[in-house]
Design an enzyme around this catalytic site. Structure first.
Site, PDB file in Angstrom:
ATOM      1  N   SER A 100      -8.480  -5.450 -56.382  1.00 43.37           N
ATOM      2  CA  SER A 100      -9.235  -5.064 -55.189  1.00 43.37           C
ATOM      3  C   SER A 100      -8.311  -4.411 -54.155  1.00 43.37           C
ATOM      4  O   SER A 100      -7.676  -3.400 -54.445  1.00 43.37           O
ATOM      5  CB  SER A 100      -9.947  -6.305 -54.632  1.00 43.37           C
ATOM      6  N   HIS A 125     -12.466  -2.217 -57.842  1.00 40.76           N
ATOM      7  CA  HIS A 125     -13.923  -2.324 -57.776  1.00 40.76           C
ATOM      8  C   HIS A 125     -14.377  -1.895 -56.388  1.00 40.76           C
ATOM      9  O   HIS A 125     -13.567  -1.630 -55.505  1.00 40.76           O
ATOM     10  CB  HIS A 125     -14.411  -3.743 -58.114  1.00 40.76           C
TER      11      HIS A 125
END
Length: 203
Positions: A100, A125
């Site tokens: 992330s 993501h």
């Protein structure tokens, strides 16, 4: 969560013994370690370290080691912007995982100076979060989330040299990469087993 005592390093100086906590000792060697989720408190410490090292020597590289599951987007962007703002080049090295916002910061290192060890895991993501409140508030929050998503995709595309359409597609769900796959993706520049291999890279 069990309490883990802070390691200390004792050094001999001409004035006697001097004790450092491990992070302060690493800072002496221009090493910053991000080993937690990213939040405002963590971001403030890392930003302060970056600014301090710039004031110490604006022409010498800073090494940012990352083992982080990610965290707050705004906190991560604050670190990222400071990495771009300071004069020293910031080399990023992934140990363990960079997921992330951790992966975002890894990609944001100086070109040619982004590394990972062989067994590191990288994951990208889209940002996530729930919205609460009145319908108008939810609409405002959703628009802001879309704006941030577009901004993150734009920055990631620039650092990886991937088409933004691919970044948008790949970040729709958790997208995991090995160190080698992250190199092929353009998220890092090289995979190395020993520190000396990274030090041989051109400065």
């Amino acid at each position: 969560m069990p309490y883990i005592p802070m390691p200390y390093v004792v050094e001999q100086t001409h004035r006697g013994e001097r004790s450092y906590d491990i992070y302060s000792r690493l800072l002496k060697d221009r090493i910053i370690f991000l080993g937690t989720p990213v939040d405002d408190d963590v971001a403030n410490v890392i930003i302060a370290q970056l600014l301090f090292l710039e004031s110490e020597d604006p022409d010498k590289d800073i090494n940012l080691y990352i083992n982080s599951p990610g965290g707050s987007v705004t906190s991560g962007l604050a670190i990222y912007d400071t990495m771009q703002y300071v004069k020293p080049q910031v080399s990023t090295i992934c140990l363990g995982q960079a997921a992330s916002m951790g992966a975002f910061l890894l990609a944001g290192g100086a070109a040619g100076k982004r590394f990972a060890v062989p067994n590191a895991r990288i994951m990208i993501h889209q940002l996530s979060g729930g919205f609460q409140g009145q319908a108008t508030d939810i609409e405002i929050q959703a628009k802001e989330a879309l704006r941030l998503k577009a901004k993150l995709n734009e920055i990631m595309a620039r650092h990886t040299r991937q088409p933004i359409e691919r970044i948008e597609r790949d970040t729709e769900r958790d997208y995991f990469m090995s160190a080698g796959e992250a190199k092929e993706y353009g998220l890092i520049d090289d995979v190395f087993l020993h520190k000396k291999a990274a030090e041989k890279k051109p400065q």
